[in-house]
Motif scaffolding. Sequence first.
Motif, mmCIF file in Angstrom:
data_model
loop_
_atom_site.group_PDB
_atom_site.id
_atom_site.type_symbol
_atom_site.label_atom_id
_atom_site.label_comp_id
_atom_site.label_asym_id
_atom_site.label_seq_id
_atom_site.Cartn_x
_atom_site.Cartn_y
_atom_site.Cartn_z
ATOM 1 N N TYR A 225 0.802 -1.227 0.000
ATOM 2 C CA TYR A 225 0.000 0.000 0.000
ATOM 3 C C TYR A 225 0.835 1.277 0.000
ATOM 4 N N LEU A 226 2.094 1.167 -0.425
ATOM 5 C CA LEU A 226 2.934 2.362 -0.515
ATOM 6 C C LEU A 226 2.630 3.130 -1.811
ATOM 7 N N LEU A 227 2.567 2.411 -2.910
ATOM 8 C CA LEU A 227 2.310 3.059 -4.201
ATOM 9 C C LEU A 227 0.810 3.264 -4.423
ATOM 10 N N PRO A 228 0.439 4.376 -5.067
ATOM 11 C CA PRO A 228 -0.984 4.598 -5.363
ATOM 12 C C PRO A 228 -1.448 3.729 -6.530
ATOM 13 N N GLN A 229 -2.734 3.463 -6.640
ATOM 14 C CA GLN A 229 -3.259 2.691 -7.769
ATOM 15 C C GLN A 229 -3.572 3.589 -8.973
ATOM 16 N N ASP A 230 -3.799 4.865 -8.716
ATOM 17 C CA ASP A 230 -4.130 5.786 -9.804
ATOM 18 C C ASP A 230 -2.978 5.837 -10.817
ATOM 19 N N GLU A 231 -3.294 5.442 -12.065
ATOM 20 C CA GLU A 231 -2.220 5.271 -13.056
ATOM 21 C C GLU A 231 -1.532 6.580 -13.439
ATOM 22 N N GLU A 232 -2.316 7.653 -13.436
ATOM 23 C CA GLU A 232 -1.729 8.938 -13.801
ATOM 24 C C GLU A 232 -0.737 9.400 -12.720
ATOM 25 N N LYS A 233 -1.171 9.221 -11.474
ATOM 26 C CA LYS A 233 -0.299 9.591 -10.349
ATOM 27 C C LYS A 233 0.972 8.758 -10.356
ATOM 28 N N GLN B 266 -0.596 1.091 -21.671
ATOM 29 C CA GLN B 266 -1.261 0.388 -20.571
ATOM 30 C C GLN B 266 -2.622 0.964 -20.204
ATOM 31 N N GLU B 267 -3.007 2.058 -20.867
ATOM 32 C CA GLU B 267 -4.302 2.638 -20.546
ATOM 33 C C GLU B 267 -5.415 1.633 -20.874
ATOM 34 N N GLY B 268 -6.176 1.248 -19.882
ATOM 35 C CA GLY B 268 -7.279 0.311 -20.096
ATOM 36 C C GLY B 268 -6.861 -1.148 -20.156
ATOM 37 N N LEU B 269 -5.566 -1.411 -20.084
ATOM 38 C CA LEU B 269 -5.059 -2.778 -20.259
ATOM 39 C C LEU B 269 -5.543 -3.739 -19.171
#
Length: 314
Positions: free
Chosen positions: A81-89, A246-249
């Motif tokens: 839980y260190l890295l965010p899941q939001d791909e842009e972030k 990877q967008e939507g992948l």
Amino acid sequence: DTWRYAFEEAMDEVQGQFAQKFKEEVEANSDHTVQLFPFGTLGESTDIMEQAQSGILQFVDQSPGFTGALIPEAQVFFVPYLLPQDEEKLATFFEESKAINELFPPLYEEQGLKLLTMFPEGEVMMTTTEPVKGPDDLNEVKFRVMTNPLLVESYQAFGATPTPLPWGEVYGALQTGIIQGQENPAFFIESTKMYEVTDHITRTGHNNFTTAVMANLDFYEGLSEEEQTVVSDAIDAAFDFIIDYQEGLTEESLEKIKEAKPSMTITTLSEEERQPFMETADEVEQEFLEIGGDQAQEILDQMKADLEAVDAGS
Ligand code: 6CS
């Protein structure tokens, strides 16, 4: 010259797509050619790393899941839980992180490697033979992890029996029942057909898969300034390409899995269900500080500061 570049995945998987873009850019902008070696052509991940360190290969893609055994600080990517899941972030973090761009390179240099980039490969999900709703369901489950001590610690904290294995043994080990679970991003679960030998996908949100591309340090330092620019421009182009690619992948891959095996369950744990997994983060972080090498504290603090900076900027 021909430059040899090995990676841990197939040509049509994320690391392969990155490598192909890199090759295309280098070849368009120099007289060099890049020869690509996908997973399996030169051995396991640890083999290609050794080949890159010894100069047989000029470039290698190895994820911290394996490099953590060599550079203990690289295990930081397995603090849950260190890295965010939001791909842009995430993409912004990888581009701007001081930990990644300034603190890690000297540690890789000590191992004879020039760190060129790190990039995300997608949300990590568990695939198991029995459903998982919480840590209790991982009790007695032999769960395959990549070969690094902190990942072992983290799955121990999750309640499982972690089993470190090289990638080449995972499908067979699931098939024969030696292990009953493993974690990977959705695209990889789909492309390697791991869904055939597991029945349940669980989205715990505990991590995003990180990988790193490196050059042999002596080779890199022997390049002219102009050639070094060709390399870093090609890396930048491939980074942008792979983020877009990877967008939507993840969702597409889950769809494909559903189509290929309708009985597969795909469960996203609620915040509440994630809580017991999240509560292990402190313990794993403490363990990281103990086994993560001399710069563990500095790297962890800087990663957190970098992540906060991304949050503040968005
Ligand atoms: O689980 C593994 O070992 C592999 N997973 C991915 C997404 N890439 C390479 C790595 O070897």
